[in-house]
Scaffold this active site. Sequence first.
Site, PDB file in Angstrom:
ATOM      1  N   ASP A 133      32.800  46.673  52.530  1.00 44.65           N
ATOM      2  CA  ASP A 133      33.310  46.660  51.159  1.00 44.65           C
ATOM      3  C   ASP A 133      34.429  45.644  50.960  1.00 44.65           C
ATOM      4  OD1 ASP A 133      33.428  47.422  48.508  1.00 44.65           O
ATOM      5  OD2 ASP A 133      34.732  49.155  48.871  1.00 44.65           O
ATOM      6  N   GLU A 163      28.926  42.787  53.122  1.00 41.63           N
ATOM      7  CA  GLU A 163      30.009  42.566  52.158  1.00 41.63           C
ATOM      8  C   GLU A 163      31.255  41.990  52.829  1.00 41.63           C
ATOM      9  OE1 GLU A 163      31.056  45.240  48.966  1.00 41.63           O
ATOM     10  OE2 GLU A 163      28.995  45.966  48.841  1.00 41.63           O
ATOM     11  N   ASP A 273      22.900  47.698  55.023  1.00 39.71           N
ATOM     12  CA  ASP A 273      22.979  48.461  53.782  1.00 39.71           C
ATOM     13  C   ASP A 273      21.706  48.176  53.001  1.00 39.71           C
ATOM     14  OD1 ASP A 273      23.490  49.613  51.350  1.00 39.71           O
ATOM     15  OD2 ASP A 273      25.281  48.432  50.901  1.00 39.71           O
TER      16      ASP A 273
END
Length: 373
Positions: A133, A163, A273
Site C-alpha cells: 500500500d 504497490e 494481489d
Amino acid sequence: MEKEDAGAVQCGTGEGEAVVLNERSEQCSAFASIAGCDEAVAQCFLAENDWDMERAINSFFEPGVESALQNKAAADIADPLKQETMSGTASDSCIDLTGDDLVVTKSEATTSNSSTVKQEDESHFSFLTWNIDGLDESNVAERARGVCSYLALYSPDVVFLQEVIPPYYEYLKKRAVSYTIITGNEDEYFTAMMLKKSRVKLISQEIVPYPSTVMMRNLLVANVNISGNSICLMTSHLESTKDHSKERLKQLDIVLKKMMDAPPLATVIFGGDTNLRDQEVAKIGGMPNNILDVWDFLGKPEHCRYTWDTKVNKNLRAPYICRLRFDRIFFRASQEGSQVIPQSLYLAGTEKLDCGRFPSDHWGLLCDFAIIL
C-alpha cells in the site's frame, strides 16, 4: 507492534550468548523509548550500527530516504486505485536483513509459526507476498520501517511486493542489502521481487504486459535456482475494483497460461494481489488441473482466509465491512526430479505500529515450502 503479548528473545545455547541477547533486548527497549518507535524497528537500527546506541540513534534521525517517503504525495497516482479505497466496491544506511543476530521482541514468531525465524535450511525455503500500500501517503515512512521489521523477523528467501512507489523502492534498496531486487516498472507504482542473495540465484527475468490494462499492471517473471531447483517466480497486481472484473479475468488468463507454458522441469510459484472474488474464479470453471491455489491445497485454513479485511484492519477507515481473499498464491509442480511442496501459510503484518495503523491495508501471506528430493 501489538498482536501478541510477551516479548520473546531468540535463545542461544551458552550463558554468554544468553547474556548478550538479554543486553541487546534491553538496548532495543531503550532505543524504542528514545526514538518513539517499535522495538522491532529499534532492533533493525541497532543491528546495522553494530549495536552502538549513539550511532543507531543518529542513523534513525538522519534525514534522507525517509524524508522522500514522508514528502511523497500519492494523490496524483493511479486514480482508479484511489476510487477503490473510497467506493466500498472493492473490496538509513544499509542493514543485512538476514543477519544471525536477530532479536525477536514480540511473540508472533512463536505463536504463528515457529519455523519462520530459523537458520537457513536447504530442505525448505520461505516466501512472502504482500501489497504494501505505497499509494497511501499517511504514515508511509513508519509503515515502510514496519515492513522492513517483518522482513528482518521472518527473513523470507523470496518476497513479492505490490504497490511499490519509487521512494519506497529507494528505501528498500538502502535497507535490504541482503536481497537482489527486481521490479515490474520504476515509475508511479509497480510490483517488485526481493531474492535473498545467499539462497536464490537469479537466472533471467521478464515483464509480460497486459495489453488492455488501464491501471499500469503487468506480470513480473523471474527464473531462479534455489538449492539446485529450477523455480519460475511470478508476481502481479491484477486490475482493481469490482467494475474491472472483465479485465481482471483477462489478466488472470495470461497468468495461468504463462504458468502452464513454463518449462516442465521447473516449479512455478505465482503470488500477488489478485483482487479476485471467489465467484470470478468459479465463473471461469476454477483453476486448471495442474495449478493449485495454495490456500485450497493446505485445507483452506481459517486463520488466513481473509487478506483484505476492513473488519480488523482500519487503515482505510472504511465505513463498511469487507472481508476478501484478494492475495493468493498459485503453484504448479515440476514434472520430474525433486518436488517443492507448500507446507504452511500464515498472515503477516497483523500487528499495529506505534502510529496506530498497520503496515498496509492488506495482510501479507507467508508460505513455507519443503524441498523433497
